[in-house]
Scaffold this active site. Structure first.
Site, mmCIF file in Angstrom:
data_model
loop_
_atom_site.group_PDB
_atom_site.id
_atom_site.type_symbol
_atom_site.label_atom_id
_atom_site.label_comp_id
_atom_site.label_asym_id
_atom_site.label_seq_id
_atom_site.Cartn_x
_atom_site.Cartn_y
_atom_site.Cartn_z
ATOM 1 N N ASP A 19 -10.327 -0.357 6.912
ATOM 2 C CA ASP A 19 -10.576 0.882 5.842
ATOM 3 C C ASP A 19 -11.392 1.976 6.447
ATOM 4 O O ASP A 19 -12.355 2.244 6.043
ATOM 5 C CB ASP A 19 -11.375 0.374 4.745
ATOM 6 C CG ASP A 19 -10.659 -1.163 4.204
ATOM 7 O OD1 ASP A 19 -9.319 -1.173 4.172
ATOM 8 O OD2 ASP A 19 -11.347 -2.185 3.824
ATOM 9 N N ASN A 159 -2.444 -4.626 -10.237
ATOM 10 C CA ASN A 159 -3.848 -4.773 -9.636
ATOM 11 C C ASN A 159 -4.636 -3.756 -9.588
ATOM 12 O O ASN A 159 -5.576 -3.558 -10.077
ATOM 13 C CB ASN A 159 -3.793 -5.292 -8.298
ATOM 14 C CG ASN A 159 -3.028 -6.688 -8.281
ATOM 15 O OD1 ASN A 159 -1.733 -6.835 -8.202
ATOM 16 N ND2 ASN A 159 -3.751 -7.730 -8.202
ATOM 17 N N GLU A 196 -4.065 2.008 -3.971
ATOM 18 C CA GLU A 196 -5.410 2.077 -3.481
ATOM 19 C C GLU A 196 -5.600 3.013 -2.375
ATOM 20 O O GLU A 196 -4.970 3.326 -1.624
ATOM 21 C CB GLU A 196 -5.859 0.665 -3.292
ATOM 22 C CG GLU A 196 -5.431 -0.175 -1.857
ATOM 23 C CD GLU A 196 -5.766 -1.612 -1.696
ATOM 24 O OE1 GLU A 196 -6.243 -2.154 -2.769
ATOM 25 O OE2 GLU A 196 -5.535 -2.005 -0.611
ATOM 26 N N HIS A 260 -4.921 2.268 4.460
ATOM 27 C CA HIS A 260 -6.217 2.690 4.312
ATOM 28 C C HIS A 260 -6.700 3.676 5.085
ATOM 29 O O HIS A 260 -7.837 3.504 5.902
ATOM 30 C CB HIS A 260 -6.971 1.548 3.964
ATOM 31 C CG HIS A 260 -8.279 1.731 3.083
ATOM 32 N ND1 HIS A 260 -8.319 1.043 2.002
ATOM 33 C CD2 HIS A 260 -9.163 2.585 2.989
ATOM 34 C CE1 HIS A 260 -9.479 1.413 1.158
ATOM 35 N NE2 HIS A 260 -9.949 2.641 2.116
ATOM 36 N N ARG A 294 -7.724 -5.933 11.578
ATOM 37 C CA ARG A 294 -7.210 -4.785 11.251
ATOM 38 C C ARG A 294 -8.163 -3.857 11.964
ATOM 39 O O ARG A 294 -9.393 -3.538 11.777
ATOM 40 C CB ARG A 294 -7.511 -4.692 9.909
ATOM 41 C CG ARG A 294 -6.149 -5.648 9.115
ATOM 42 C CD ARG A 294 -6.537 -5.147 7.715
ATOM 43 N NE ARG A 294 -7.727 -5.669 6.892
ATOM 44 C CZ ARG A 294 -7.977 -5.442 5.699
ATOM 45 N NH1 ARG A 294 -7.571 -4.746 4.786
ATOM 46 N NH2 ARG A 294 -9.143 -5.829 5.077
#
Length: 320
Positions: A19, A159, A196, A260, A294
């Protein structure tokens, strides 16, 4: 903005930082924040180039208290002479582990250099519902500050959807929140029904909001919303969603679940750069959220003749 450039990066620029958020300040530094593998603190670092972030010393801005968990996706912003960090945290109690009961919070620092000074908690961003909420990002347009975030609507199966609202100040919403995206396409609902991780880019007479969709494994990918810069941003009809993902897994290049992202620019301000995370392997043991690999990556955003961004495909590890 240039349509093409020779600018390249050695990826990943930072390992085990999901992120990733990069903000380039007027002092010439790139400020970097991201989720850390233990999800237990917020660190920031700065460097004069994206490549130098790799060697930059991180500073811990904030550590979670006992009643918070899963600290996700901190974003550092500079607003009206002060520094702010937006983050999401799960609320836990002695009787409830609450590991996915996330809400959005804001920290403030009055120091000129955010690696110094004190980060003060400004509290929770209050929205329409007390439900799962995360990934707050903020931008200013035509003198008005907006917040875009992801939240669970109790009446919608799924979600998280994306919402926008005006802001009274950097930690308080003003007026109604409006839904501008909900998971609807096949590629947005694999594993989870998720929109998101929004990031805003203003170019060529339009506002673009990239976002991420589906579960956080190799199915994770990016979509795009587009609005005219003169449109009413609080009108859902002003936003058009691209029907296909704009950035996704590329097995040939060994890049899985890219998403992200944040946007920044080259040091000369001429080239748009996307910073995002991806893994370099497909198969994950256990919950993808607890796989730490990640890595933060960077690559140039090119522009099509019609003025829309061309993200291309995730470049391989090594030289971009």
């Amino acid at each position: 903005m240039t349509h093409s450039t020779s600018l390249t990066f050695t990826n990943p620029i930072l390992e085990q930082r999901a992120d990733p958020w990069v903000y380039r300040h007027t002092d010439g530094y790139y400020y970097f924040s991201a989720s850390v593998p233990a999800y237990d603190l917020i660190e920031i670092r700065r460097a004069k180039t994206l490549e130098q972030l790799r060697e930059a010393t991180p500073v811990v801005a904030w550590r979670k208290p006992a009643n918070r968990a899963n600290i996700w996706a901190p974003e550092i912003h500079y607003i009206d002479g002060k520094w702010y960090i937006y983050y999401a945290a799960a609320r836990t109690t002695e009787t409830n582990d609450g590991l996915f009961d996330h809400r959005m919070y804001v920290l403030e620092n009055e120091s000129a250099n955010p690696l110094e000074g004190t980060w003060v908690e400004k509290g929770q961003i209050r929205t329409k519902w007390e439900t799962f909420a995360l990934d707050a990002t903020t931008f200013e347009h035509k003198g008005i500050r907006y917040l875009v975030w992801a939240q669970k609507d109790p009446d919608i199966v799924g979600n998280s959807n994306l919402y926008i609202a005006q802001m009274e100040n950097p930690w308080t919403l003003r007026g109604e929140q409006v839904m501008i995206a909900t998971p609807e396409y096949d590629w947005e609902i694999i594993g989870f029904k998720v929109n998101e991780g929004a990031a805003v880019l203003h170019r060529n007479g339009r506002l673009f909001i990239s976002y991420s969709a589906s579960a956080t494994d190799y199915n994770y990918c990016m979509g795009l919303l587009t609005a005219d810069e003169n449109a009413d941003l609080l009108n859902p009809a002003s936003w058009t969603k691209s029907p296909e993902p704009v950035f996704q897994t590329n097995e040939e290049n060994g890049q899985y679940g890219p998403g992200h992202n944040s946007f920044t620019v080259s040091p000369d301000g001429e080239t748009d750069i996307m910073v995002y995370h991806a893994r370099n392997y497909k198969e994950i043991e256990g919950d993808p959220l607890y796989d730490p690999n990640r890595h933060a990556r960077a690559q140039v955003v090119n522009w099509k003749a019609d003025g829309t961004p061309d993200f291309g495909v995730p470049v391989p590890d090594g030289r971009g």
